[in-house]
Structure formats: C-alpha cells, structure tokens
Write a protein that holds these residues in place. Sequence first.
Motif: not given
Lengths: 258, 236
Positions: B76, B78-81
């Motif tokens: 799951a 988020m953001a940059t990942d």
Amino acid sequence: MVNSEASEVKIKAREVTVHYGEARALHGIDLDLNANEVTALIGPSGCGKSTFLRCINRMNDVIEGCRVGGAVSIDDQNIYSDEIDVVELRARVGMVFQKPNPFPKSIYDNVAYGPRIHGMAPSRAQLDAVVEASLKRAGLWEEVKDRLDAPGTGLSGGQQQRLCIARAIAVNPAIVLMDEPCSALDPIATAVIEELIEELRRDYTIVIVTHSMQQAARISQRTAYFHLGNLVEHGPTQAIFTKPENQQTEAYISGKIG
Amino acid sequence: MNENHIVSSFDEDLAELNQLVARLGGLAEQQLAAAIDALENRDASSIDKIIAGDAELDQLEQDLNDRAIEVIAMRAPMATDLRSILSAVKIATVLERVGDYSKNIAKRSLVIINEETNRAETISLARIANIVQGMLRQALDAYATANADLAMEVWERDEEVDELYTSLHSDLLRVIASGHEQASVSSHFLFIAKNIERIGDHTTAVAEQVYFQVHGEMPAEERPKADASSQTGESD
Ligand SMILES: Nc1ncnc2c1ncn2[C@@H]1O[C@H](COP(=O)(O)OP(=O)(O)O)[C@@H](O)[C@H]1O
Ligand SMILES: [Mg+2]
C-alpha cells in the motif's frame, strides 16, 4: 474528493496548547475544520491526536491536571467561554471511542439515554421515533429492530460500534469525534463503519483519529498530520497522500518513521 | 527521499522494480542498436536474432507488471513510493514499445538489405537513430539516478529528431511520388524513419515520467512539436 463548493469552517482552533501537569502535549495548534467534511488526524502514537480531539468537546476538562490554552470555536462561538454549558456542548459534539463502549443496558436504552437526559423526547412515541431514526442512520436498525430490549453488550464488535454511533447521533449533534473507531474491528465491520461515515458527513462534521493511512485516504476529505504535539501539515487528503509538502509527513505516510 | 523504510523488505521490492526497468532498458537499447547496425552495415546475419529477442522484452515487461501489482497490493505505497512504482510500470510499457519498433526496423531492414542497393537515405536514418539512441541512454540514466534535469535535456533534444525526420520524410515522399523503380524500398525507409521518430517520442515519455517521479507533477510546458508529417505509419 474535496467538495467543490466553498466549504464553511465549522471548527476553528487557534494557538491551542494543552498541558498535562508540567508536560506540554500540544504546542499551539491552528487548524480550521470544514463543515460536512471528514478530517482525519494522523501521526505517531503520543503526538497529541486524542488530546486535540478532546479539546473540541472539552473532554480534557475532566482529566485531572489537564490545562487547555488558546481558543476553540464552533460556528464562531468560543467553546471555552464562561457562557458555554458543557453538558449541552457535549450533546452538540458527540464522541465515539476506540473500544465500543455500550452501556450495560438494552439496545433501546443505549440510544434513548442521551435524548432522555437532555429532555429531547418528552413522550414515549417521540423517544421511539428518535431511537428508530438514530439506529437507521447508524445502519443498525434492520439488524436489531426485533430485539431492542436485548443488551447492547451482546452485539458483535462492529454492531456495538454502530450502536455507539447511534447513541452519539441520537442527541442530534453537529459534530462527531471519533478516536480510532475501527481499530478493534475486523475488515468487514470496518468497511461498514467507513461507509457509514461517508453517509454521516452529509449531516455532520466529522473528525476522526486513525492509525490506518488507507482508512484516512479512503474516508477523509482533509488530513492533518501531527508530530510531537505540533501540526506539521494539513491539506486535502489526496494531496497529503500523493504529494505531501513536508518531508516529515512524507516519511510518516511512507512508513519511514515510527 | 533517501531514508529507508522501517520495513526493509519494502526497500528491496522497490530496488527490484528499478532493476527490472534497468534490464528492460538495457535490452531495448541493445535491440535498437542491433537493428540500426544491421541496416547501416547491410548485415542480415543478426536480423533473426533481433526478431526473436523481442519476446524477452515482452516477458520482462510482464514480470515487472506482476511485481508492481504485488508490491502495490502488499505494501500500500504512498506519495513518492507510489509514484516511483507507477513510473516503473509506465516506463516499462514504453521500453517494450521500443522493442516492438526495433523489431519492425529489423524486418524492414532485411528487405532493404536484400535489394542490394546503396541508398543515401541510410546515412540520414543512421544520423537520426544515433540521436535517438543517445536520448534513450540519457533517459535511462536520468531514471537510474532520479535526475529530473537530465530528463528534461532528453525532452528538449527530441525537437531535433522531429526536424530531421520531417526533412527525410519529405525527401522520401518525393522519391515515392516520382514513381522511381525503388519506390517500394523507399516506403520501407519511410516506415523505419517513422519508427525511429516514434522511439524518440517514447523516449521523451520516459523523461516525463522521471520528472513526474521526482517532482510529483508532469513538466509544465508542452514540448514544441516540429514533426509536421502527422501521425502515420505505426509499426506492428
Ligand atoms: N491523561 C493524561 N495524563 C497525562 N498525560 C497524558 C494524558 N493523555 C495523554 N497524555 C500525554 O500527552 C501526549 C499526547 O497523547 P495523546 O493525545 O493520547 O496522543 P495520540 O492520541 O496522538 O496517541 C502523550 O505524551 C501522552 O503521554
Ligand atoms: Mg490517541
């Protein structure tokens, strides 16, 4: 996800500080919360989310040694002013906790409790109507309508939590505060509560503390990230979870700090 | 964001996706270089190998998609990942397309080589191809080092490709229109030129993805489009 129409500010926090004895738990929080939105409060344990939540219905007043500074207003009325009737305030600002905590009473009495003590339903017929309407809004009516006299504590965890939501909304609040309401529930019961929260925000302003980033992303329009008693970042949820401005926020939501 | 994840196996997953992109990129570069070499040197001996080699790119792209889906489901992100996983998937799609174009160039080169004519267009084609190969190299470097500035240089170089292509395109059209005996060979040149030009466009898409991954938004301006010959002549 955020309403396109200009949102009206429901709750305004200004330079809110909280001390527990000598220890300062909140260091001056400025935060506007919009009406009919779900705002998620996220951050590591101990960062002050619950403390902030309790400022909104003055639940901190009942904690020994707890002092609140700054101002919190609801509909531009300072809730810490002397004219405020705290009992009435807590009816306007309902609260749901992490562990479902129904009273050891019947399902009916759990929901009827608030309207009774606030004298909101003088006749039995009126009270019946409030109980039914509240259970319906909490999505529990169909499951319990034939056993309203059964003890609330006999329901499943998810049902108990919806009973607590019914109890909170029975007194017709404007705001519902939820402190990790799903952390004791299984994924299905969680999904039911999340669906309910989405429903409820049409009528209420909702502030929810959650440890699940996915839950915050799924149900909230705005997210506020707290760290060590400070508000680090606050903004539209989709921006916080896709492109946060602050490195600390990014690290937290990405699982890079504890 | 150079901090590591608390769950260190998540970092390993992300590193694995980067490595898959790097392998795909290396293969795509190889396939393109081999196809251009074959044409330039009039050497048919490597053509079969190039055509067969495309399957490996297809497989690698599929592997990367599968891994990406697993990582998204399990972590799951988020953001940059999340952006970096999305970029890896999109870049892989582009690199797989570069493989398709290279394969098509190889097939058409075989026809040209068998015609046993020496055509001046080969030189113009090789020139465009060299620029595009350089762009691809640079875009992959930009990806490997998450360097958005380097990526933007790639983006800008595509203009030169479009100009050269437009000029070669009209030369070839003139030959075809004149009813010259080599008109059919010219049409193969035309499609090869188009394929190379398309690879240039795809390479700029890689560059845009690198920019997106770093900055969280696409580059602001639309790149000036100098290719006046419109969108014709897709490869297989
Ligand atoms: N009743 C209390 N008495 C003393 N300290 C408290 C009390 N409640 C919370 N704290 C302290 O205040 C800080 C913030 O806690 P809390 O608001 O519960 O954080 P969170 O909800 O983000 O986990 C912590 O350091 C915690 O130990
Ligand atoms: Mg808490």
